[in-house]
Design an enzyme around this catalytic site. Structure first.
Site, PDB file in Angstrom:
ATOM      1  N   MET A   7      -3.028  -7.183  -7.507  1.00 48.27           N
ATOM      2  CA  MET A   7      -2.372  -8.263  -8.235  1.00 48.27           C
ATOM      3  C   MET A   7      -3.345  -9.271  -8.847  1.00 48.27           C
ATOM      4  SD  MET A   7       0.542  -7.345  -8.460  1.00 48.27           S
ATOM      5  CE  MET A   7       2.172  -6.952  -7.880  1.00 48.27           C
ATOM      6  N   LYS A   8      -4.506  -8.788  -9.263  1.00 49.63           N
ATOM      7  CA  LYS A   8      -5.446  -9.685  -9.945  1.00 49.63           C
ATOM      8  C   LYS A   8      -5.720  -9.140 -11.344  1.00 49.63           C
ATOM      9  CE  LYS A   8      -8.927 -11.604  -8.026  1.00 49.63           C
ATOM     10  NZ  LYS A   8      -8.514 -12.916  -8.519  1.00 49.63           N
ATOM     11  N   ILE A   9      -6.042 -10.069 -12.235  1.00 57.11           N
ATOM     12  CA  ILE A   9      -6.346  -9.642 -13.598  1.00 57.11           C
ATOM     13  C   ILE A   9      -7.862  -9.456 -13.717  1.00 57.11           C
ATOM     14  CG2 ILE A   9      -6.328 -10.377 -16.015  1.00 57.11           C
ATOM     15  CD1 ILE A   9      -3.623 -11.776 -15.317  1.00 57.11           C
ATOM     16  N   LEU A  10      -8.258  -8.290 -14.221  1.00 61.89           N
ATOM     17  CA  LEU A  10      -9.689  -7.983 -14.303  1.00 61.89           C
ATOM     18  C   LEU A  10     -10.266  -8.474 -15.634  1.00 61.89           C
ATOM     19  CD1 LEU A  10      -9.329  -4.424 -12.802  1.00 61.89           C
ATOM     20  CD2 LEU A  10     -10.495  -6.352 -11.699  1.00 61.89           C
ATOM     21  N   ASN A  29       1.876   2.971  -2.594  1.00 61.25           N
ATOM     22  CA  ASN A  29       1.291   3.880  -3.597  1.00 61.25           C
ATOM     23  C   ASN A  29      -0.026   4.456  -3.095  1.00 61.25           C
ATOM     24  OD1 ASN A  29       2.783   4.208  -6.247  1.00 61.25           O
ATOM     25  ND2 ASN A  29       2.994   2.003  -5.896  1.00 61.25           N
ATOM     26  N   GLY A  47       0.778  -1.241   0.000  1.00 59.98           N
ATOM     27  CA  GLY A  47       0.000   0.000   0.000  1.00 59.98           C
ATOM     28  C   GLY A  47       0.805   1.285   0.000  1.00 59.98           C
ATOM     29  N   HIS A  83       2.731   0.515 -13.074  1.00 54.03           N
ATOM     30  CA  HIS A  83       3.515  -0.707 -13.308  1.00 54.03           C
ATOM     31  C   HIS A  83       5.010  -0.360 -13.208  1.00 54.03           C
ATOM     32  CE1 HIS A  83       4.313  -4.709 -14.835  1.00 54.03           C
ATOM     33  NE2 HIS A  83       5.247  -4.174 -15.599  1.00 54.03           N
ATOM     34  N   ASN A 129      -3.554   1.995 -13.897  1.00 55.09           N
ATOM     35  CA  ASN A 129      -2.657   1.140 -13.118  1.00 55.09           C
ATOM     36  C   ASN A 129      -1.259   1.741 -13.134  1.00 55.09           C
ATOM     37  OD1 ASN A 129      -1.701  -1.268 -11.778  1.00 55.09           O
ATOM     38  ND2 ASN A 129      -0.899  -1.983 -13.745  1.00 55.09           N
TER      39      ASN A 129
END
Ligand code: GAR
Length: 188
Positions: free
Chosen positions: A91-94, A15, A13, A110, A108
């Site tokens: 860390m999940k793909i939507l 960021n 957390g 990166h 996002n």
């Protein structure tokens, strides 16, 4: 009046914390109205709590499939009527459905100079490849992993003595500047 933003996290957390600090300033155009973590033990939840920001844990394992998980997420986000959904170490793909629901509103950060080094272990891979530069990128989230339109990017020099850990720290420092700044420029 400040616009609402929702921040999705999965871990530390830092960021999130940098966005909170920026949003605390009077002239920042947005406030974080909700934090959602995909992980109950995320340290970022403590940061949200400390700053009195509404927060939820929505863990995939509580649902029988991804669609139901995302429906719950969508329900909670829609209530905030957010101008932006900021992924900050989420860390999940939507899914396509989720992304289309909030078209052009999901961004996002990166830790690489996209389009180079999409995915995980970016610092380790950049050092191993002998790259001269690394950095971080804020981009729109599309169906292609780390592949949406780039909004902002910061480049830093990799020194010969850098390890993935030292490089990660240097890049993170830049992330904490570039992410709030990008949110501010998108919503002003
Ligand atoms: C950050 O370095 C962020 O760029 C990265 O995870 C870290 C989260 O740190 N995100 C990704 O790798 C997404 N693909 P934080 O929880 O302290 O903000």
């Amino acid at each position: 009046m400040k616009k609402n933003i929702v921040v999705l996290i999965s871990g530390r957390g830092s960021n999130l914390e940098s966005i909170i600090s920026a949003a605390n300033k009077k002239n920042f155009p947005a406030k974080i109205s909700l934090v959602i973590s995909s992980n109950r033990s995320a340290l970022g939840l403590k940061i949200a709590e400390k700053n009195h920001i509404k927060n939820f844990v929505v863990e995939q394992k509580e649902f029988s499939n991804n669609e139901l998980y995302e429906e719950d997420l969508i329900g909670k986000i829609v209530q905030q009527d957010p101008s932006l959904i900021c992924l900050a170490g989420y860390m999940k793909i939507l899914s396509k459905k989720f992304i289309n629901k909030f078209k052009d509103k999901i961004i996002n950060i990166h830790p690489s100079l996209l389009p180079d080094y999409k995915g995980l272990n970016t610092h380790e891979r950049a050092i191993r490849a002998g790259e001269k530069y690394s950095g971080c990128t804020v981009h729109y989230v599309t169906e292609e992993l780390d592949g949406g339109k780039i909004i902002a990017q910061e480049r830093i020099l990799i020194s010969p003595s850098d390890t993935p850990e030292t490089l990660s720290r240097k890049v993170l420092e830049r992330e904490h500047i570039i992410y709030p700044k990008t949110i501010e420029s998108l919503l002003s």
